[in-house]
Design a protein around this motif. Sequence first.
Motif, PDB file in Angstrom:
ATOM      1  N   ASP A   1     -47.638 -72.681   1.976  1.00 35.58           N
ATOM      2  CA  ASP A   1     -49.016 -72.232   2.224  1.00 35.58           C
ATOM      3  C   ASP A   1     -49.210 -70.760   1.898  1.00 35.58           C
ATOM      4  OD1 ASP A   1     -49.671 -74.774   3.050  1.00 35.58           O
ATOM      5  OD2 ASP A   1     -49.316 -74.373   5.169  1.00 35.58           O
ATOM      6  N   HIS A   2     -48.236 -69.916   2.276  1.00 37.08           N
ATOM      7  CA  HIS A   2     -48.374 -68.474   2.031  1.00 37.08           C
ATOM      8  C   HIS A   2     -48.426 -68.181   0.534  1.00 37.08           C
ATOM      9  CE1 HIS A   2     -46.669 -64.394   1.299  1.00 37.08           C
ATOM     10  NE2 HIS A   2     -47.529 -64.075   2.256  1.00 37.08           N
ATOM     11  N   ALA A   3     -47.508 -68.779  -0.215  1.00 33.52           N
ATOM     12  CA  ALA A   3     -47.456 -68.531  -1.660  1.00 33.52           C
ATOM     13  C   ALA A   3     -48.722 -69.045  -2.351  1.00 33.52           C
ATOM     14  CB  ALA A   3     -46.218 -69.191  -2.263  1.00 33.52           C
ATOM     15  N   LYS A   4     -49.243 -70.180  -1.900  1.00 35.07           N
ATOM     16  CA  LYS A   4     -50.477 -70.717  -2.480  1.00 35.07           C
ATOM     17  C   LYS A   4     -51.647 -69.758  -2.277  1.00 35.07           C
ATOM     18  CE  LYS A   4     -49.433 -75.643  -1.917  1.00 35.07           C
ATOM     19  NZ  LYS A   4     -49.732 -76.844  -1.102  1.00 35.07           N
ATOM     20  N   MET A   5     -51.760 -69.211  -1.081  1.00 36.75           N
ATOM     21  CA  MET A   5     -52.851 -68.284  -0.792  1.00 36.75           C
ATOM     22  C   MET A   5     -52.710 -67.017  -1.640  1.00 36.75           C
ATOM     23  SD  MET A   5     -54.045 -66.582   2.833  1.00 36.75           S
ATOM     24  CE  MET A   5     -52.537 -65.603   2.994  1.00 36.75           C
ATOM     25  N   VAL A   6     -51.497 -66.497  -1.715  1.00 39.65           N
ATOM     26  CA  VAL A   6     -51.245 -65.268  -2.472  1.00 39.65           C
ATOM     27  C   VAL A   6     -51.591 -65.447  -3.942  1.00 39.65           C
ATOM     28  CG1 VAL A   6     -49.395 -63.768  -3.349  1.00 39.65           C
ATOM     29  CG2 VAL A   6     -49.504 -64.311  -0.921  1.00 39.65           C
ATOM     30  N   ILE A   7     -51.097 -66.531  -4.550  1.00 34.76           N
ATOM     31  CA  ILE A   7     -51.304 -66.709  -5.989  1.00 34.76           C
ATOM     32  C   ILE A   7     -52.753 -67.082  -6.288  1.00 34.76           C
ATOM     33  CG2 ILE A   7     -50.739 -69.177  -6.201  1.00 34.76           C
ATOM     34  CD1 ILE A   7     -49.035 -68.358  -8.671  1.00 34.76           C
ATOM     35  N   SER A   8     -53.435 -67.773  -5.378  1.00 38.07           N
ATOM     36  CA  SER A   8     -54.846 -68.123  -5.587  1.00 38.07           C
ATOM     37  C   SER A   8     -55.706 -66.866  -5.623  1.00 38.07           C
ATOM     38  CB  SER A   8     -55.335 -69.056  -4.475  1.00 38.07           C
ATOM     39  OG  SER A   8     -54.656 -70.285  -4.505  1.00 38.07           O
ATOM     40  N   VAL A   9     -55.464 -65.968  -4.689  1.00 39.52           N
ATOM     41  CA  VAL A   9     -56.223 -64.715  -4.654  1.00 39.52           C
ATOM     42  C   VAL A   9     -55.869 -63.840  -5.850  1.00 39.52           C
ATOM     43  CG1 VAL A   9     -56.565 -62.547  -3.380  1.00 39.52           C
ATOM     44  CG2 VAL A   9     -56.493 -64.722  -2.144  1.00 39.52           C
ATOM     45  N   ALA A  10     -54.575 -63.760  -6.174  1.00 39.95           N
ATOM     46  CA  ALA A  10     -54.135 -62.909  -7.283  1.00 39.95           C
ATOM     47  C   ALA A  10     -54.759 -63.353  -8.608  1.00 39.95           C
ATOM     48  CB  ALA A  10     -52.611 -62.936  -7.388  1.00 39.95           C
ATOM     49  N   VAL A  11     -54.794 -64.659  -8.849  1.00 41.86           N
ATOM     50  CA  VAL A  11     -55.360 -65.183 -10.096  1.00 41.86           C
ATOM     51  C   VAL A  11     -56.864 -64.937 -10.156  1.00 41.86           C
ATOM     52  CG1 VAL A  11     -55.906 -67.329 -11.308  1.00 41.86           C
ATOM     53  CG2 VAL A  11     -53.580 -66.901 -10.545  1.00 41.86           C
ATOM     54  N   ALA A  12     -57.568 -65.194  -9.052  1.00 37.96           N
ATOM     55  CA  ALA A  12     -59.019 -64.979  -9.014  1.00 37.96           C
ATOM     56  C   ALA A  12     -59.357 -63.511  -9.252  1.00 37.96           C
ATOM     57  CB  ALA A  12     -59.583 -65.449  -7.676  1.00 37.96           C
ATOM     58  N   GLU A  13     -58.596 -62.609  -8.636  1.00 38.18           N
ATOM     59  CA  GLU A  13     -58.850 -61.179  -8.796  1.00 38.18           C
ATOM     60  C   GLU A  13     -58.514 -60.700 -10.208  1.00 38.18           C
ATOM     61  OE1 GLU A  13     -60.257 -58.963  -6.588  1.00 38.18           O
ATOM     62  OE2 GLU A  13     -60.725 -60.836  -5.536  1.00 38.18           O
ATOM     63  N   HIS A  14     -57.463 -61.280 -10.785  1.00 42.03           N
ATOM     64  CA  HIS A  14     -57.063 -60.890 -12.142  1.00 42.03           C
ATOM     65  C   HIS A  14     -58.173 -61.175 -13.146  1.00 42.03           C
ATOM     66  CE1 HIS A  14     -54.593 -60.405 -15.755  1.00 42.03           C
ATOM     67  NE2 HIS A  14     -55.048 -61.588 -16.153  1.00 42.03           N
ATOM     68  N   TYR A  15     -58.696 -62.405 -13.125  1.00 43.15           N
ATOM     69  CA  TYR A  15     -59.727 -62.758 -14.100  1.00 43.15           C
ATOM     70  C   TYR A  15     -61.087 -62.150 -13.753  1.00 43.15           C
ATOM     71  CZ  TYR A  15     -56.394 -65.757 -16.420  1.00 43.15           C
ATOM     72  OH  TYR A  15     -55.289 -66.212 -17.113  1.00 43.15           O
TER      73      TYR A  15
END
Length: 416
Positions: free
Chosen positions: A76-90
Amino acid sequence: MAKSTTDLFCDFCGKDRAHVEKLIAGANVNICNECVKLCDQILGDQKEKPREESKLQDLDPHKIREHLDQHVIGQDHAKMVISVAVAEHYKRVYKPPKNLELEKSNVLLVGPTGTGKTLLAKTIARYLDVPFTIADATTLTEAGYVGDDVESVIAKLLDKSDYDVTRAQQGIIFLDEVDKIARKSENVSITRDVSGEGVQQALLKLIEGTIVRVPPQGGRKHPNAEMIEVDTTNILFICSGTFIGIEDILKNKSDHTSIGFQSRLKKLTIASELYEKLDQNDLTKFGLIPEFIGRLSTIGILNELTQDELVRIISEPKHSIEKQYQWSFKIDGIELKLPIDAKKAIAIKAEKLGTFARGLRQIIEKVLLPWQYNAKQLVAEGVTELVIRPETIDKGTDPVIIREDSTKTNRRKVEN
């Protein structure tokens, strides 16, 4: 002067009038119906690109997480981190502010082997429909030494993009085993470290953003060769590693050492609890240089999977291992069944081997291989079902075989 009717041919593909359905003639040029259709497809593809980009312009971390949940169990932690990181990147790529410079934020995934680091990155790339490539950091060396130089990862991404530079520049590179390029000690070495600190230094500009000149179609660099320029500024880098031994660094912290938001490290024995206390100073002590860590500001922690999670991985994901093998046997005319006790046996074995999710398929493949080999012969003998039992996993005994003439009572006994 117009061509005579006896020598009419398509000026685009070269086919003559007799070999095409229609030939449209102009003043000094002709085009056949096949080339017209091809041109229409090319123009149609170009019109679809803005719609692909619009998805990247308005990403919702919750929707990314929902997609990940369909394919990845737990973490769950990794999913939240990567979801936010990808959204912020694009968001930074497609909606940059006018008077504010945003720093690029790449991702570092840390966790034991077989916990889903690669699967997370692959699933994200499929959801976004962007080019994706995997590179092994252990194969990289500094330019001029034997091995792949760091710019080769850009060449791989460009190849995955069919040499469409625009698409490559919005793709994702998964750089695995970055922990293996850590320098051997915290002390700065005066000797050349070809595959360790030297590679980290070489990756710095690449990850942060620079122009890389890549030879076309997988060729080699040559001073006089024509090169393709790729800007890495908007390429998202997701790095990962197991970081074996870093738990010793975490355990050695004193109870009075402050970490993060003034928290205190207690006596922790569970690996997952230790990893949650990981910060950039620990990665420096492990052997990553501060400049390299600074380019990986978003850190996602993946924990060892529990037996229950391993059981769920076998059957719950959208493209689960169980569904894939059931499909394969169904094509041959056999129904494959994996009762819960058999799944638990598979999970326990994967846990004992230390391979976790990565080892599930190998265990199932080994058990089912002879039955796949003889599937058509079994069908000819009247076999309709195979039921895998724990003993099949643990001892290699045959699964329960059900034939067409089996009674319903016997089937219920097997299933229960």
